[in-house]
Design an enzyme around this catalytic site. Structure first.
Site, PDB file in Angstrom:
ATOM      1  N   ASN A 197     -84.817  40.956  50.202  1.00 27.28           N
ATOM      2  CA  ASN A 197     -85.692  39.508  50.242  1.00 27.28           C
ATOM      3  C   ASN A 197     -87.205  40.110  50.185  1.00 27.28           C
ATOM      4  O   ASN A 197     -88.696  39.565  50.761  1.00 27.28           O
ATOM      5  CB  ASN A 197     -85.512  38.709  52.219  1.00 27.28           C
ATOM      6  CG  ASN A 197     -84.791  39.111  52.203  1.00 27.28           C
ATOM      7  OD1 ASN A 197     -83.757  38.488  50.915  1.00 27.28           O
ATOM      8  ND2 ASN A 197     -83.403  37.743  52.813  1.00 27.28           N
ATOM      9  N   ASN A 250     -79.921  37.284  55.134  1.00 30.21           N
ATOM     10  CA  ASN A 250     -81.066  36.359  56.337  1.00 30.21           C
ATOM     11  C   ASN A 250     -80.371  35.075  55.146  1.00 30.21           C
ATOM     12  O   ASN A 250     -81.160  34.050  55.446  1.00 30.21           O
ATOM     13  CB  ASN A 250     -81.509  36.738  56.477  1.00 30.21           C
ATOM     14  CG  ASN A 250     -81.246  37.997  57.150  1.00 30.21           C
ATOM     15  OD1 ASN A 250     -80.591  38.580  58.207  1.00 30.21           O
ATOM     16  ND2 ASN A 250     -82.262  39.397  57.022  1.00 30.21           N
ATOM     17  N   SER A 253     -82.086  48.324  58.685  1.00 33.83           N
ATOM     18  CA  SER A 253     -82.272  46.723  58.082  1.00 33.83           C
ATOM     19  C   SER A 253     -80.939  46.018  57.456  1.00 33.83           C
ATOM     20  O   SER A 253     -79.785  46.606  57.568  1.00 33.83           O
ATOM     21  CB  SER A 253     -83.100  47.809  57.179  1.00 33.83           C
ATOM     22  OG  SER A 253     -82.349  47.629  56.130  1.00 33.83           O
ATOM     23  N   THR A 254     -80.648  44.638  57.291  1.00 37.98           N
ATOM     24  CA  THR A 254     -79.473  44.069  56.849  1.00 37.98           C
ATOM     25  C   THR A 254     -79.837  44.644  55.868  1.00 37.98           C
ATOM     26  O   THR A 254     -78.046  44.702  54.738  1.00 37.98           O
ATOM     27  CB  THR A 254     -80.110  42.593  56.875  1.00 37.98           C
ATOM     28  OG1 THR A 254     -80.102  42.038  58.092  1.00 37.98           O
ATOM     29  CG2 THR A 254     -78.399  41.870  56.093  1.00 37.98           C
ATOM     30  N   GLY A 255     -80.809  45.228  54.723  1.00 34.38           N
ATOM     31  CA  GLY A 255     -80.002  45.209  53.047  1.00 34.38           C
ATOM     32  C   GLY A 255     -78.899  46.786  53.378  1.00 34.38           C
ATOM     33  O   GLY A 255     -78.787  46.735  52.328  1.00 34.38           O
ATOM     34  N   TRP A 313     -88.661  47.027  49.486  1.00 32.95           N
ATOM     35  CA  TRP A 313     -90.184  47.564  48.757  1.00 32.95           C
ATOM     36  C   TRP A 313     -90.834  47.267  50.741  1.00 32.95           C
ATOM     37  O   TRP A 313     -91.204  45.917  50.501  1.00 32.95           O
ATOM     38  CB  TRP A 313     -90.718  46.922  48.069  1.00 32.95           C
ATOM     39  CG  TRP A 313     -92.331  47.820  47.504  1.00 32.95           C
ATOM     40  CD1 TRP A 313     -93.267  46.304  48.222  1.00 32.95           C
ATOM     41  CD2 TRP A 313     -92.263  48.845  47.567  1.00 32.95           C
ATOM     42  NE1 TRP A 313     -94.858  47.333  47.675  1.00 32.95           N
ATOM     43  CE2 TRP A 313     -93.919  49.173  47.018  1.00 32.95           C
ATOM     44  CE3 TRP A 313     -91.750  49.699  47.140  1.00 32.95           C
ATOM     45  CZ2 TRP A 313     -94.743  49.792  47.125  1.00 32.95           C
ATOM     46  CZ3 TRP A 313     -92.912  50.491  47.145  1.00 32.95           C
ATOM     47  CH2 TRP A 313     -94.076  50.739  46.499  1.00 32.95           C
ATOM     48  N   TYR A 331     -94.843  39.246  52.561  1.00 30.82           N
ATOM     49  CA  TYR A 331     -93.326  40.086  53.456  1.00 30.82           C
ATOM     50  C   TYR A 331     -92.069  39.640  53.036  1.00 30.82           C
ATOM     51  O   TYR A 331     -91.430  40.152  51.412  1.00 30.82           O
ATOM     52  CB  TYR A 331     -93.190  39.813  55.315  1.00 30.82           C
ATOM     53  CG  TYR A 331     -92.764  41.007  55.547  1.00 30.82           C
ATOM     54  CD1 TYR A 331     -92.386  41.818  55.142  1.00 30.82           C
ATOM     55  CD2 TYR A 331     -91.558  40.233  56.666  1.00 30.82           C
ATOM     56  CE1 TYR A 331     -91.164  42.487  56.129  1.00 30.82           C
ATOM     57  CE2 TYR A 331     -90.562  40.982  56.425  1.00 30.82           C
ATOM     58  CZ  TYR A 331     -90.533  42.174  56.533  1.00 30.82           C
ATOM     59  OH  TYR A 331     -88.874  43.324  57.415  1.00 30.82           O
ATOM     60  N   HIS A 332     -91.569  38.456  52.556  1.00 30.10           N
ATOM     61  CA  HIS A 332     -91.057  37.793  51.376  1.00 30.10           C
ATOM     62  C   HIS A 332     -90.770  37.235  50.561  1.00 30.10           C
ATOM     63  O   HIS A 332     -92.466  36.456  50.494  1.00 30.10           O
ATOM     64  CB  HIS A 332     -90.222  37.305  52.213  1.00 30.10           C
ATOM     65  CG  HIS A 332     -89.426  37.653  53.881  1.00 30.10           C
ATOM     66  ND1 HIS A 332     -90.137  36.723  55.303  1.00 30.10           N
ATOM     67  CD2 HIS A 332     -88.475  38.697  54.567  1.00 30.10           C
ATOM     68  CE1 HIS A 332     -89.188  37.899  56.640  1.00 30.10           C
ATOM     69  NE2 HIS A 332     -88.656  38.184  55.779  1.00 30.10           N
ATOM     70  N   HIS A 337     -87.067  48.430  63.638  1.00 29.83           N
ATOM     71  CA  HIS A 337     -86.762  49.145  61.844  1.00 29.83           C
ATOM     72  C   HIS A 337     -87.709  50.398  61.653  1.00 29.83           C
ATOM     73  O   HIS A 337     -88.675  49.918  62.008  1.00 29.83           O
ATOM     74  CB  HIS A 337     -86.560  47.746  60.525  1.00 29.83           C
ATOM     75  CG  HIS A 337     -85.989  46.643  61.332  1.00 29.83           C
ATOM     76  ND1 HIS A 337     -84.568  47.076  62.079  1.00 29.83           N
ATOM     77  CD2 HIS A 337     -85.733  45.547  61.317  1.00 29.83           C
ATOM     78  CE1 HIS A 337     -83.963  46.265  61.668  1.00 29.83           C
ATOM     79  NE2 HIS A 337     -85.051  45.272  61.461  1.00 29.83           N
TER      80      HIS A 337
END
Length: 380
Positions: free
Chosen positions: A167, A190, A300-302, A322, A336-337, A354
């Protein structure tokens, strides 16, 4: 006479303080160039450029402004060139990827741990939480068990090219939507919105994660009819996609999880979304990445989605990974997103849990080795 002397002393002190400040800033930029950074050895067009380049590129990042850690910040001319050339030069290393898949599967049975199933739990069973004290428990209710799939939703599923879409604000203006939608399977994180951002992030969604806290943040815990309608309409857009709900990360999710369960029972048969409720998967996932020298409080979720994708995808492409507050292509500030409101400042709250720069460093290295394709440039 005395006043003149005092004025001269004050002037000299001011110059000394200014010189010291400039010296400190120069040292920061100089050290950053000497330290091994996350990209490549920088090459600059002209003498004297490194120092000023560091100030202009590095200090644009809110991350740098707050922490003054130059090892994560410098965006060099050589990286800009690399971003322009790599998409055409990148080559998939299938042998290395298959080796990594085997390593992951030695630590994580992804298919089994992807979701609890009706046969894997019993009514009244007490579940613990991955990131909370062992004293906290969640009792499996009849309603909860009834929402579990009969078998893992990814059992016997295989896809050629998968996109894992983070995101990050780097997706803003990227025009990567069409490229993402061409993927055979698209992972999103998310419950991120796509409708107003399709040109950059695409519209296709085969799986999206749903942290229970999203219900509190965006849907007011479903306290009003309007909140419930909004949530229902958001879910309806998924149209057959998997909603992956990590309910057993933190004990603070317990109340929200029960609210979710009640909602899905109430609307049983009205939504096409496939529910997946992972159990205690993180202890296994963490063990693998710890072997790769990555051990934050929380992954992280990623990178978690990358781990899952490795079991069912033959090739994985990453977008929106990134963790910095500036665009490496344009030098412009980034949110950020990608879906943050215009003018929203880059946040560093993630730093509490994180290690996003360290994760990025690892993913960038994996990209260089041909394990995964990490897209940092614009797609069109």
């Amino acid at each position: 006479m005395r006043n003149c002397k005092m004025a001269r002393v004050a002037s000299v002190l001011g110059l000394v303080m200014l010189s010291v400040a400039l010296l400190i800033l120069s040292l920061i930029s100089y050290v950053s160039l000497k330290k091994e950074n996350i990209f490549t050895t920088p090459k600059y067009a002209s003498p004297g450029a490194p120092r000023m380049y560091m100030f202009h590129a590095g200090f644009r990042s809110q991350f740098a402004l707050k922490f003054l850690d130059p090892s994560f910040v410098p965006i060099t001319n050589s990286l800009t060139q690399e971003l322009q050339e790599k998409p055409s030069k990148w080559k998939f290393n299938r042998t290395a990827f298959l080796h990594q898949r085997q390593e992951i599967l030695q630590h994580v049975d992804v298919i089994k741990n992807f979701s609890l199933t009706k046969n894997s739990v019993r009514i009244g069973q007490l579940m613990h939480y991955d990131y909370s004290s062992h004293k906290y428990v969640f009792s499996i209710s009849n309603n909860f068990r009834s929402l579990l799939p009969d078998v893992s939703p990814i059992m016997n599923k295989h896809y050629n090219i998968c996109a894992v879409v983070g995101n990050s604000g780097i997706l803003t203006g990227s025009q990567c939507g069409q490229e993402i939608d061409k993927s055979d399977f698209v992972f999103r994180c998310n419950f991120a919105p796509t409708e107003a951002f399709q040109r950059d992030v695409g519209r296709k969604t085969n799986l999206t994660t749903f942290n229970p806290s999203i219900l509190e943040k965006y849907y007011n815990n479903l306290l009003t009819i309007q909140d419930r309608n909004n949530f229902f309409l958001s879910l309806k857009k998924l149209d057959g996609a998997i909603l992956w709900i990590p309910a057993f990360f933190f004990h603070t999710s317990a109340t929200v999880t029960r609210t979710l369960v009640d909602f899905f029972v109430e609307h049983r048969g009205q939504l096409k979304v496939q529910l997946a409720w992972p159990g205690n998967i993180m202890q296994h996932v963490n063990r693998y990445w710890k072997n790769k020298h990555l051990s934050p409080k929380r992954l992280s979720t990623g990178i978690l989605m990358y781990t899952l994708a490795s079991a069912i995808c033959e090739e994985i492409h990453l977008y929106g990974f990134w963790p910095f507050g500036f665009d490496p292509n344009t030098r412009e500030d980034l949110p950020y997103h990608y879906y943050d409101k215009k003018g929203t400042k880059f946040t560093t709250k993630w730093q509490e849990s994180h290690q996003l720069p360290a994760e990025f460093q690892l993913l960038y290295r994996m990209h260089g080795e041909g394990l995964t394709k990490l897209t940092l440039s614009h797609c069109a």
